[in-house]
Scaffold this motif. Structure first.
Motif, PDB file in Angstrom:
ATOM      1  N   ASP A 110       7.145  40.689  74.661  1.00 16.32           N
ATOM      2  CA  ASP A 110       7.562  41.828  75.486  1.00 16.32           C
ATOM      3  C   ASP A 110       6.357  42.393  76.234  1.00 16.32           C
ATOM      4  OD1 ASP A 110       6.146  43.374  73.665  1.00 16.32           O
ATOM      5  OD2 ASP A 110       7.924  44.221  72.700  1.00 16.32           O
ATOM      6  N   ASP A 111       6.501  43.583  76.779  1.00 18.36           N
ATOM      7  CA  ASP A 111       5.454  44.154  77.623  1.00 18.36           C
ATOM      8  C   ASP A 111       4.156  44.427  76.869  1.00 18.36           C
ATOM      9  OD1 ASP A 111       7.203  44.055  79.696  1.00 18.36           O
ATOM     10  OD2 ASP A 111       7.647  46.202  79.740  1.00 18.36           O
ATOM     11  N   THR A 112       4.212  44.510  75.552  1.00 17.32           N
ATOM     12  CA  THR A 112       3.019  44.813  74.764  1.00 17.32           C
ATOM     13  C   THR A 112       2.298  43.569  74.294  1.00 17.32           C
ATOM     14  OG1 THR A 112       4.058  46.871  74.021  1.00 17.32           O
ATOM     15  CG2 THR A 112       2.201  46.082  72.734  1.00 17.32           C
ATOM     16  N   GLY A 113       3.027  42.456  74.145  1.00 20.91           N
ATOM     17  CA  GLY A 113       2.398  41.228  73.684  1.00 20.91           C
ATOM     18  C   GLY A 113       3.348  40.382  72.875  1.00 20.91           C
ATOM     19  N   LEU A 114       2.873  39.852  71.763  1.00 22.76           N
ATOM     20  CA  LEU A 114       3.692  39.007  70.905  1.00 22.76           C
ATOM     21  C   LEU A 114       4.738  39.818  70.157  1.00 22.76           C
ATOM     22  CD1 LEU A 114       1.023  36.747  69.125  1.00 22.76           C
ATOM     23  CD2 LEU A 114       2.343  36.228  71.178  1.00 22.76           C
ATOM     24  N   VAL A 115       5.872  39.163  69.878  1.00 21.73           N
ATOM     25  CA  VAL A 115       6.841  39.661  68.912  1.00 21.73           C
ATOM     26  C   VAL A 115       7.158  38.463  68.018  1.00 21.73           C
ATOM     27  CG1 VAL A 115       9.081  40.723  68.512  1.00 21.73           C
ATOM     28  CG2 VAL A 115       7.804  41.265  70.604  1.00 21.73           C
ATOM     29  N   LEU A 116       6.697  38.494  66.781  1.00 19.13           N
ATOM     30  CA  LEU A 116       6.792  37.318  65.921  1.00 19.13           C
ATOM     31  C   LEU A 116       7.989  37.393  64.987  1.00 19.13           C
ATOM     32  CD1 LEU A 116       3.044  36.830  64.919  1.00 19.13           C
ATOM     33  CD2 LEU A 116       4.335  35.654  66.711  1.00 19.13           C
ATOM     34  N   PRO A 117       8.762  36.311  64.883  1.00 17.39           N
ATOM     35  CA  PRO A 117       9.813  36.254  63.865  1.00 17.39           C
ATOM     36  C   PRO A 117       9.179  36.314  62.479  1.00 17.39           C
ATOM     37  CG  PRO A 117      10.075  34.498  65.503  1.00 17.39           C
ATOM     38  CD  PRO A 117       8.724  35.096  65.715  1.00 17.39           C
ATOM     39  N   PRO A 118       9.724  37.100  61.577  1.00 19.55           N
ATOM     40  CA  PRO A 118       9.082  37.282  60.269  1.00 19.55           C
ATOM     41  C   PRO A 118       8.805  35.997  59.510  1.00 19.55           C
ATOM     42  CG  PRO A 118      10.747  38.964  60.603  1.00 19.55           C
ATOM     43  CD  PRO A 118      10.860  38.016  61.758  1.00 19.55           C
ATOM     44  N   ARG A 119       9.667  34.989  59.626  1.00 16.77           N
ATOM     45  CA  ARG A 119       9.490  33.787  58.808  1.00 16.77           C
ATOM     46  C   ARG A 119       8.267  32.969  59.185  1.00 16.77           C
ATOM     47  NH1 ARG A 119      15.874  32.036  58.451  1.00 16.77           N
ATOM     48  NH2 ARG A 119      16.500  33.803  57.150  1.00 16.77           N
ATOM     49  N   VAL A 120       7.746  33.151  60.404  1.00 18.60           N
ATOM     50  CA  VAL A 120       6.533  32.420  60.793  1.00 18.60           C
ATOM     51  C   VAL A 120       5.379  33.348  61.141  1.00 18.60           C
ATOM     52  CG1 VAL A 120       7.724  30.337  61.558  1.00 18.60           C
ATOM     53  CG2 VAL A 120       7.348  32.207  63.184  1.00 18.60           C
ATOM     54  N   ALA A 121       5.531  34.641  60.907  1.00 18.38           N
ATOM     55  CA  ALA A 121       4.446  35.568  61.208  1.00 18.38           C
ATOM     56  C   ALA A 121       3.321  35.384  60.195  1.00 18.38           C
ATOM     57  CB  ALA A 121       4.959  37.007  61.157  1.00 18.38           C
TER      58      ALA A 121
END
Length: 524
Positions: free
Chosen positions: A296-307
């Motif tokens: 998104d506009d701030t940067g990464l948004v990681l799915p919890p299972r691969v964060a």
């Protein structure tokens, strides 16, 4: 606060239009997306650039994601009796060129070693673009009887494909990491089962780990793996650019390589047979797809299972409540989360204030931030701030670990559902050519009736015609369209899940009777 340029363009709603409506120029948008993507992967500490074009340093934040995919995938392939092995990086020219169609498919991308120190090698040695010609001579040695089948091997390795198009970290690189599975079977059908099982694992990597919906299907004859019998694929959709990207492929190789490399065995009757083979691969491209689908506009948004980190704990100190007072309480929260096998870090660095830490971890895409201040200490609670959607919720410390685990599951599910909805909103059926290019211009994937099979020339016709019309609509008539993000349409796959095809439906290009639906798009 870390600086990050806004990188996501607004998402247009699904639209279908007639040819008379206006068009959008795509090339400039592709360049804008590329610049913003570069900002995200550098500032989130995923990538560092290297002094050889197309080669990149995977920093721990991205490599941990690859490790988590590896760990999950290894468990799954063991259930299929696939064993891990490792084969050399180099392949002789004789071996590489033994299978004509195969080498022609990779010839422009093969990197060659020609010197050792100051001396020329007696014969050039190729760096593997893939490992069929490296592994299959060994298969020929190992397989003698039907009792030796099936042989199922996988290796985790790097490969080099010297791309001439614009390199993009993760998405299109000259060196990349992957797994490649190679199997040999006694029958066509057994090999086909393996092909589909491998492809379903790729679907699960994207959908269950990365929260990205994919369309499984067959590649057309024109797009299939060089030298193989058939190719299956999972295709993903990138919202920010409206482009498709090939997620992973699984190939039925038939007996072509078996005949070339003498992979023969004695069947139960003592007769000599040639093995049927498969190969299948998943690469670090997965990480780039995940970044572009969810960022998104701030940067990464990681799915919890691969964060790499699913949570970060940020103490909020004050003069009356210094870190020494908060530390034991934050430490107890840390331990409770670790007992739940939640990947968590306590960010107790004193050189940065809480606001800087918020921005830093948001930019890196950590799914949940846990804020702990003087009031939280007093009330025996903490505040959860969710990266996906920005939800904030106060939770008591006694139930905090369970609440975090439940919230991580909720986020994983929500990210997938969000991606499914957006992809479905941009997947349209078109049955007349006049509506084809206008829908590409609106970021849509397009399903059309297709004559299929041997009619490969019509694929080239669609590619040329769509490029011509797109450039004309953008006022770029006569311009070259040779970059990695061409405006031309290409076939993505013939989906396994086929809509009804009414009798008498005509192919969108040739006008001949259609035999299936095919999915088209602009592709990376």
């Amino acid at each position: 606060m870390p600086y990050l340029r806004t990188w996501r363009t607004s998402r247009p709603p699904r639209q279908t239009v007639s040819p008379s409506e206006s068009h959008v120029s795509r090339p400039c948008i592709s360049k804008l997306v590329s610049d913003r993507y570069s900002d995200v992967i550098v500032l989130s500490e995923m990538i560092s650039y290297y002094d050889i074009s197309g080669c990149y340093i995977l920093r721990p934040w991205s490599y941990k994601i690859w490790e988590l995919i590896q760990e999950w995938f290894n468990v799954q392939i063991r259930k299929l009796d696939v064993e891990n092995a490792y084969f050399p990086l180099f392949v002789s020219q004789d071996r590489l060129e033994k299978e004509k169609d195969h080498v022609e498919g990779f010839a422009p991308e093969v990197a060659w070693v020609t010197k050792s120190g100051e001396d020329d090698l007696a014969a050039p040695i190729a760096i593997r673009p893939t490992s069929e010609t490296i592994m299959y001579p060994a298969f020929s040695d190992w397989i003698r009887s039907h009792r030796d089948l099936p042989l199922k091997l996988n290796q985790w390795s790097n490969v080099v494909r010297w791309e001439f198009k614009d390199p993009t970290p993760f998405l299109r690189t000259r060196e990349f990491l992957w797994q490649e599975g190679h199997t040999a079977h006694a029958s066509f059908d057994d090999a086909n089962v393996m092909v589909r099982k491998a492809l379903d694992l790729y679907r699960r990597v994207y959908e269950e780990l990365l929260a990205i919906p994919v369309v499984p299907g067959y590649k057309t004859e024109k797009e299939k793996f060089a030298g193989g019998h058939s190719t299956t694929t999972v295709e993903a959709y990138i919202p920010v650019s409206g482009r498709a990207i090939q997620g992973a492929t699984s190939h039925h190789l038939g007996q072509n390589f078996g005949k070339m490399f003498d992979i023969n065995y004695q069947d139960e009757k003592g007769e000599t047979q040639t093995a049927w083979q498969t190969s299948w691969g998943l690469t670090t491209r997965t990480i780039g797809v995940m970044i572009m689908v969810h960022g998104d506009d701030t940067g990464l948004v990681l799915p919890p299972r691969v964060a790499p980190l699913q949570c970060v704990i940020v103490p909020i100190t004050s003069k009356s409540c210094p870190i020494e007072k908060l530390a034991p309480y934050c430490g107890s929260i840390l331990e409770s989360l670790q007992e739940k096998d939640i990947r968590v870090k306590l960010d107790d660095r004193l050189i940065y204030n809480p606001g800087w830490k918020y921005a830093h971890w948001e930019q890196k895409g950590v799914p949940i931030r846990i804020e702990v201040g003087p009031r939280d200490l007093e009330k025996r609670g903490a505040r959860l701030v969710v990266r996906f959607g920005g939800e904030k919720v106060d939770v008591g410390v006694d139930g905090l670990a369970d609440a975090v685990a439940a919230k991580l599951d909720e986020v994983q599910k929500g990210m997938f559902e969000n991606a499914v909805k957006f992809r479905n909103d941009h997947l349209v059926k078109v049955t007349e050519w006049k509506d084809f290019v206008p829908n590409l211009e609106l970021h849509n994937l397009v399903l059309t009736p297709w004559c299929g099979g041997e009619h490969q020339d019509w694929e080239e016709w669609v590619k040329d015609k769509s490029r011509e019309e797109s450039l004309a609509n953008a006022g770029l008539e006569g311009e070259a369209d040779t970059t990695a993000t061409s405006v031309a349409a290409k076939t993505l796959c013939i989906p396994f899940d086929q809509p009804d095809l009414p009798e008498g439906t005509k192919c969108i290009a040739s006008g001949m009777p259609a035999t299936c639906w095919v999915m088209w798009g602009r592709s990376y």
